[in-house]
Design a protein around this motif. Structure first.
Motif, PDB file in Angstrom:
ATOM      1  N   ASN A  81      45.817  53.434  30.430  1.00 42.45           N
ATOM      2  CA  ASN A  81      45.480  53.461  31.855  1.00 42.45           C
ATOM      3  C   ASN A  81      43.979  53.388  32.130  1.00 42.45           C
ATOM      4  N   PHE A 116      36.674  60.959  31.162  1.00 44.64           N
ATOM      5  CA  PHE A 116      35.406  61.644  31.359  1.00 44.64           C
ATOM      6  C   PHE A 116      35.539  62.654  32.493  1.00 44.64           C
ATOM      7  N   ASP A 162      36.027  58.154  23.963  1.00 46.33           N
ATOM      8  CA  ASP A 162      35.463  57.074  24.785  1.00 46.33           C
ATOM      9  C   ASP A 162      36.204  55.791  24.418  1.00 46.33           C
ATOM     10  N   MET A 163      36.813  55.174  25.406  1.00 42.97           N
ATOM     11  CA  MET A 163      37.653  53.993  25.153  1.00 42.97           C
ATOM     12  C   MET A 163      36.870  52.758  24.726  1.00 42.97           C
ATOM     13  N   TYR A 197      37.167  42.108  35.523  1.00 40.98           N
ATOM     14  CA  TYR A 197      38.381  42.906  35.769  1.00 40.98           C
ATOM     15  C   TYR A 197      39.619  42.008  35.762  1.00 40.98           C
ATOM     16  N   THR A 211      41.818  55.587  44.974  1.00 43.10           N
ATOM     17  CA  THR A 211      41.324  56.484  43.924  1.00 43.10           C
ATOM     18  C   THR A 211      39.804  56.316  43.868  1.00 43.10           C
ATOM     19  N   VAL A 231      45.287  51.349  45.378  1.00 42.86           N
ATOM     20  CA  VAL A 231      45.579  52.782  45.444  1.00 42.86           C
ATOM     21  C   VAL A 231      44.234  53.450  45.744  1.00 42.86           C
ATOM     22  N   THR A 269      41.749  61.858  33.566  1.00 43.96           N
ATOM     23  CA  THR A 269      41.060  62.976  34.214  1.00 43.96           C
ATOM     24  C   THR A 269      40.925  62.724  35.710  1.00 43.96           C
ATOM     25  N   SER A 270      41.450  61.589  36.180  1.00 41.09           N
ATOM     26  CA  SER A 270      41.249  61.216  37.579  1.00 41.09           C
ATOM     27  C   SER A 270      42.341  60.242  38.005  1.00 41.09           C
ATOM     28  N   ILE A 311      45.035  57.544  39.037  1.00 46.13           N
ATOM     29  CA  ILE A 311      46.393  57.169  38.624  1.00 46.13           C
ATOM     30  C   ILE A 311      46.768  57.829  37.297  1.00 46.13           C
ATOM     31  N   LYS A 357      42.587  42.145  33.053  1.00 40.27           N
ATOM     32  CA  LYS A 357      43.953  42.481  33.498  1.00 40.27           C
ATOM     33  C   LYS A 357      44.925  41.339  33.193  1.00 40.27           C
TER      34      LYS A 357
END
Ligand code: NAD
Length: 258
Positions: free
Chosen positions: A88, A34, A61-62, A153, A188, A186, A11-12, A14, A157
């Protein structure tokens, strides 16, 4: 026949860019994430006119495996299958390890890593039936290298690259490839939100965060664009990428070459 593409967290940023790029190709696309329902509906409609494929929204919801099962189930029931899965969805939190809220750690691991295990375990049987499939995990330069204050994070990753390689080996003989994309910075909402926190943690200005922290190691001294990441995803889903599996493509302006 149009392929069906599921993009989590689209929804946003990338994810929306990747959904757009596949919609332009004429694919059916399931968007997820979301957002305000009217804005999500506007984005869905915008995508649907791009290439003639159907575009549907599912708000799973992930962090919730049962909702992830519904997301993949809806793709199958409504659009026939899942031909391309793009993992993603992701969030960030910037803090010292000793001050890192444990609930934030759990949430980041759940969204940025564990959700991909769940989407994959539901989508793989569908792909195996067709003896074809593409799984693309949006990782990060932080899958290959670390930065301070981003422990959860960076751990998530790095983990997604391990999952990518393992799945690639398990699925290679079923016509299914599994790869990761490792973008540098990026601009975002995810990145915009961490600028004030990073400025505070490092005691520098927000402009310095951009030039001295984010773009310091990005050799091109420029942010990566959403479209550049999206084009890489479309390439990895193409026939030309049939023999590319179990690896990553860095789109990071030279960051991890240092
Ligand atoms: P963003 O904040 O613009 O988008 C994140 C998306 O994930 C949104 O659609 C949001 O609604 C969704 N999301 C968040 N929590 C969710 C949940 N619990 N369930 C379902 N959806 C959820 O961020 P972005 O920068 O576009 O990031 C997308 C991916 O790219 C992330 O995995 C991120 O780690 C990765 N990435 C981003 C950058 C960057 O510089 N922006 C660099 C490397 C990797």
């Amino acid at each position: 026949m149009s392929r069906t593409v599921v993009v989590t967290g689209s929804t946003s940023g990338i994810g929306l860019g990747i959904a757009k790029a596949f919609a332009v190709e004429g694919c059916h696309v399931v968007i997820n994430g979301f957002g305000k329902l009217d804005e999500v509906e506007a984005a869905r409609r915008e995508l649907e006119v791009l290439g003639g494929g159907r575009v549907i929204y599912h708000g799973a919801d992930m962090t919730k495996p049962e909702e992830i099962a519904e997301l993949i189930g809806t793709a199958k029931e409504t659009l026939g299958s899942v031909d391309v899965l793009v993992n993603n969805a992701g969030i960030q939190h910037v803090a010292k390890i000793e001050e890192f809220p444990p609930e934030k750690w759990d949430q980041i691991i759940a969204i940025n890593l564990t959700s991909s295990f769940h989407t994959m375990r539901y989508a793989i049987p569908l792909m195996k039936t067709k003896k074809a499939g593409r799984i693309i995990n949006v990782a990060s330069a932080h899958a290959l290298t670390a930065s301070p204050f981003k422990s959860a994070y960076v751990a998530a990753k790095h983990g997604i690259l391990g999952l990518t390689k393992t799945a690639a080996l398990e699925l290679a003989e079923f016509g299914i490839t599994v790869n990761a994309i490792c973008p540098g910075y990026v601009l975002t909402p995810l990145v915009e939100k961490q600028i004030p926190d990073t400025a505070r943690e490092r005691g520098i200005s927000e402009e310095q965060v951009k030039t001295d922290v984010m773009l310091r190691l990005q050799a091109t001294k420029d942010f990566v664009s959403i479209e550049e990441v999206a084009a890489t995803a479309v390439f990895l889903a193409s026939d030309a990428a049939r023999q590319i599996t179990g690896t990553h493509i860095s789109v990071d302006g030279g960051w991890t070459a240092q």
